[in-house]
Design an enzyme around this catalytic site. Sequence first.
Site, short mmCIF file in Angstrom:
data_model
loop_
_atom_site.label_atom_id
_atom_site.label_comp_id
_atom_site.label_asym_id
_atom_site.label_seq_id
_atom_site.Cartn_x
_atom_site.Cartn_y
_atom_site.Cartn_z
N ASP A 37 -3.03 8.08 5.59
CA ASP A 37 -3.52 6.82 5.06
C ASP A 37 -2.29 5.93 4.81
O ASP A 37 -1.16 6.42 4.77
CB ASP A 37 -4.29 7.09 3.77
CG ASP A 37 -4.72 5.83 3.07
OD1 ASP A 37 -5.20 4.91 3.75
OD2 ASP A 37 -4.56 5.75 1.83
N ASP B 105 -2.26 2.48 2.54
CA ASP B 105 -2.19 1.90 1.20
C ASP B 105 -2.19 2.98 0.12
O ASP B 105 -3.05 3.86 0.11
CB ASP B 105 -3.37 0.95 0.99
CG ASP B 105 -3.32 -0.23 1.96
OD1 ASP B 105 -2.49 -1.11 1.76
OD2 ASP B 105 -4.11 -0.22 2.93
N GLY C 1 -7.83 1.79 6.28
CA GLY C 1 -8.86 0.79 6.05
C GLY C 1 -8.24 -0.58 5.87
O GLY C 1 -8.95 -1.55 5.59
#
Length: 409
Positions: free
Chosen positions: A187, A189, A276
């Site tokens: 991921d 962030d 995302g």
Amino acid sequence: MDGDMHGERRPDTLLLTLTGKDRPGVSSAIFATLARAGVEVLDIEQIVLRRRLVLGVLVTAPRDWKKLRAAVEQTAAELGMAVEVERGSGDNRARRGGRSHVTVIGTPLKASAMAAIVGRIADCGANIDRIVRMARYPVTAIDLHVSGVDPEALRGILATEAATQGVDIAVQPANLLRRSMRLIVMDVDSTLIQGEVIEMLAEHAGYGNEVAEVTEAAMRGELDFEESLRSRVKLLEGVDVSAFDEVYDAIVLAPGARTLVRVLRRLGYRFALVSGGFTQITDRLAEDLGIHFSRANELEVVDGKLTGNIVGEVVDRAGKARALREFAAELGLTEAATIAIGDGANDLDMLNAAGLGIAYNAKPLVRDAADTSVNVPYLDAIMYLLGISREEIEAADLEAGVVTPAPPV
């Protein structure tokens, strides 16, 4: 007659345990003595703690084993060391099934925590066959080789103890996957970087606080990710594309991020970013760090301004897991050969799909669902879970001309 001159039965094996100040030539002197007796070496273990040596050697016992014992004692005396010679029968016992690597990480790692952890291991009938230090700075990391209990069962037992003691504990099966080339999917962030890009972009639109509140709720799993993302992106309408450069320049990587990628790339690992967040940032991060794959959402831009829309499908919770599988398939790897690292609820499917899912400074919901969690603020601590020590990392960097800060004395 199989015995010595006094009728005492000759042992099958001798265990020699040598202790004392470490210095060059200790091992060579002992093995020279053993060589003159013509014995076979069955097993060896050696550790050095603060320049104190403990050397254990299991050998076959010669007919005149007492003569060898006297010779070894004389050699030890000349070295200024102590030696114990223990008689026995048979080879060293084989390790039982149910073998695991248990990695313990603490800042600090207190004796009370280790007492609780090894106590729980003993309670379930398992045995600790070996203990190795992986790092002493900036965290203390210890790797325990455990046998005699199913790794999944041990993971559940020690997860509770990790929370109680305030340390990180990772339990992995002791198999060849730990040593093989693998794909690491991260991921972005609050994992690879500190903070959330969407919040940084929202500051340019004057909605920083509002977006931060929604992001936090989404990461806790309280909101539908896609719905919350589209509502936050709507607030970015009208932001100039120059904001991407300003945000990128302000990004701070997680401590140890560059080290993690640099060292593991040398070992043949492949990396992927699955976020995302937004391609306008993640693609640049991938290029900067030498990441092989990247997948994220694309913000629509018209006439140099953000429209508040997303181009194409949203990379949501399911999309992250799908990306992991697709990248693994492209490399010819099974899902078992993947490692996923994330912190939010939208990472859960990706963490579950991976062979090893790591919750990194994650929300409680994610920590509870992941294979293991790392809660120290150093991304490169994940290498200790792969059996790579701090000393090996620093030695590899030195060979490559990379200078790492020296630990405190």
